[in-house]
Design a protein around this motif. Structure first.
Motif, PDB file in Angstrom:
ATOM      1  N   SER A 243       3.279 -21.438 -40.931  1.00 47.71           N
ATOM      2  CA  SER A 243       4.590 -21.920 -41.355  1.00 47.71           C
ATOM      3  C   SER A 243       5.403 -22.433 -40.164  1.00 47.71           C
ATOM      4  CB  SER A 243       5.345 -20.791 -42.063  1.00 47.71           C
ATOM      5  OG  SER A 243       6.603 -21.238 -42.492  1.00 47.71           O
TER       6      SER A 243
ATOM      7  N   ASP B 222      10.456 -14.059 -46.375  1.00 39.15           N
ATOM      8  CA  ASP B 222       9.564 -13.582 -47.434  1.00 39.15           C
ATOM      9  C   ASP B 222       8.369 -12.827 -46.844  1.00 39.15           C
ATOM     10  OD1 ASP B 222       8.669 -13.412 -50.202  1.00 39.15           O
ATOM     11  OD2 ASP B 222       7.148 -14.899 -49.658  1.00 39.15           O
ATOM     12  N   LEU B 223       7.775 -13.370 -45.796  1.00 39.78           N
ATOM     13  CA  LEU B 223       6.637 -12.712 -45.153  1.00 39.78           C
ATOM     14  C   LEU B 223       7.045 -11.368 -44.538  1.00 39.78           C
ATOM     15  CD1 LEU B 223       4.983 -15.823 -43.487  1.00 39.78           C
ATOM     16  CD2 LEU B 223       3.997 -14.425 -45.317  1.00 39.78           C
TER      17      LEU B 223
ATOM     18  N   LYS C 159       4.095 -25.805 -39.196  1.00 49.52           N
ATOM     19  CA  LYS C 159       4.552 -26.828 -40.145  1.00 49.52           C
ATOM     20  C   LYS C 159       5.998 -27.225 -39.833  1.00 49.52           C
ATOM     21  CE  LYS C 159       5.027 -27.778 -45.070  1.00 49.52           C
ATOM     22  NZ  LYS C 159       4.922 -27.238 -46.424  1.00 49.52           N
TER      23      LYS C 159
ATOM     24  N   ALA D 261      12.988 -19.376 -44.932  1.00 48.85           N
ATOM     25  CA  ALA D 261      12.771 -18.641 -46.186  1.00 48.85           C
ATOM     26  C   ALA D 261      11.389 -17.990 -46.199  1.00 48.85           C
ATOM     27  CB  ALA D 261      12.931 -19.588 -47.377  1.00 48.85           C
ATOM     28  N   GLU D 262      10.389 -18.720 -45.734  1.00 53.23           N
ATOM     29  CA  GLU D 262       9.033 -18.167 -45.724  1.00 53.23           C
ATOM     30  C   GLU D 262       8.915 -17.011 -44.742  1.00 53.23           C
ATOM     31  OE1 GLU D 262       4.355 -19.432 -45.590  1.00 53.23           O
ATOM     32  OE2 GLU D 262       5.879 -20.993 -45.595  1.00 53.23           O
ATOM     33  N   ILE D 263       9.540 -17.111 -43.590  1.00 56.65           N
ATOM     34  CA  ILE D 263       9.501 -16.019 -42.613  1.00 56.65           C
ATOM     35  C   ILE D 263      10.180 -14.780 -43.209  1.00 56.65           C
ATOM     36  CG2 ILE D 263      10.305 -15.243 -40.347  1.00 56.65           C
ATOM     37  CD1 ILE D 263       7.915 -17.273 -40.312  1.00 56.65           C
TER      38      ILE D 263
ATOM     39  N   PRO E 274      12.809 -24.278 -45.309  1.00 61.82           N
ATOM     40  CA  PRO E 274      11.686 -23.569 -45.952  1.00 61.82           C
ATOM     41  C   PRO E 274      10.989 -22.605 -44.995  1.00 61.82           C
ATOM     42  CG  PRO E 274      11.190 -25.916 -45.764  1.00 61.82           C
ATOM     43  CD  PRO E 274      12.600 -25.716 -45.291  1.00 61.82           C
ATOM     44  N   TRP E 275      10.982 -22.938 -43.714  1.00 62.57           N
ATOM     45  CA  TRP E 275      10.373 -22.058 -42.715  1.00 62.57           C
ATOM     46  C   TRP E 275      11.126 -20.731 -42.656  1.00 62.57           C
ATOM     47  CZ3 TRP E 275      12.606 -20.920 -37.718  1.00 62.57           C
ATOM     48  CH2 TRP E 275      11.772 -20.175 -36.874  1.00 62.57           C
TER      49      TRP E 275
ATOM     50  N   GLY F 292       0.086 -16.467 -41.820  1.00 62.55           N
ATOM     51  CA  GLY F 292       1.005 -17.268 -42.631  1.00 62.55           C
ATOM     52  C   GLY F 292       2.243 -17.677 -41.861  1.00 62.55           C
ATOM     53  N   ALA F 293       2.783 -16.743 -41.079  1.00 60.60           N
ATOM     54  CA  ALA F 293       3.972 -17.043 -40.275  1.00 60.60           C
ATOM     55  C   ALA F 293       3.650 -18.057 -39.181  1.00 60.60           C
ATOM     56  CB  ALA F 293       4.529 -15.754 -39.665  1.00 60.60           C
TER      57      ALA F 293
ATOM     58  N   LYS G 194       7.337  -8.928 -47.402  1.00 58.45           N
ATOM     59  CA  LYS G 194       5.993  -8.566 -47.874  1.00 58.45           C
ATOM     60  C   LYS G 194       5.302  -7.624 -46.893  1.00 58.45           C
ATOM     61  CE  LYS G 194       4.997 -12.638 -50.674  1.00 58.45           C
ATOM     62  NZ  LYS G 194       4.213 -13.870 -50.794  1.00 58.45           N
TER      63      LYS G 194
END
Length: 175
Positions: free
Chosen positions: A79, A47-48, A82, A43-45, A40-41, A75-76, A51
């Motif tokens: 994440s 996505d960020l 986490k 994927a989030e990176i 998930p990390w 956010g990064a 964006k």
């Protein structure tokens, strides 16, 4: 004196539990937990990053850009922390140099988190009166972020002994 001994015994037990016991965590279990934290990390990176590119193109002013970038970097950073916590919580793999391997993964995510945090603080402190100066400094901040992030990178397929590499190859969560 008795309370101190009891406290020491509890601390030892908690420490052993956190590391997966005296023998560590079975390699496939450890790999699964690590990949479950990293997937998930990543994927989030991604996505960020996407964006950030969109918002840089859509922003009308340096102040608006600054706000968007600082939010994305925060956010990064969160994440990454986490993911670091998840990897740290996986314990130590029961392989040769298991503690060293676990530390490498945790250290890598710590460095990634810190790289995002450094970039966030840098951009947050930039003045926005001169667009040319602001965007030039943002470019420098992202260049530094890229360098720091690349130095933090770790590839699970090239870390640790063969039995741990095999576990990463076999666990579906790591594919």
């Amino acid at each position: 004196m008795r309370a101190a001994r009891l406290l020491a015994a509890v601390a030892l037990l908690l420490g052993a539990a956190a590391c997966g016991g005296p023998d560590g965590v079975e390699p496939k279990t450890w790999a699964k937990q690590v990949c479950t934290a990293l997937t998930p990390w990543r994927a989030e990176i991604a996505d960020l990053t996407s964006k950030a590119q969109q918002q840089l193109q859509a922003a009308k002013t340096p102040a608006q850009t600054k706000t968007n970038i600082v939010d994305l970097l925060a956010g990064a950073e969160a994440s990454s922390e986490k993911a670091r916590t998840g990897v740290s919580g996986a314990g130590v793999p029961a392989v040769d140099d298991g503690p060293k391997v676990a530390e490498q993964f945790t250290a890598s995510l710590t460095k990634a988190r810190d790289a995002y945090g450094n970039a966030k603080r840098t951009v947050s402190g930039l003045p926005t009166e001169s667009a040319k100066t602001f965007y030039g400094e943002v470019s420098k901040a992202f260049s530094t972020l890229k360098d720091e992030y690349e130095r933090s990178a770790i590839d699970p397929s090239h870390v640790g002994p063969a039995d741990l590499q095999k576990a990463f190859d076999e666990v579906p969560e790591c594919r």
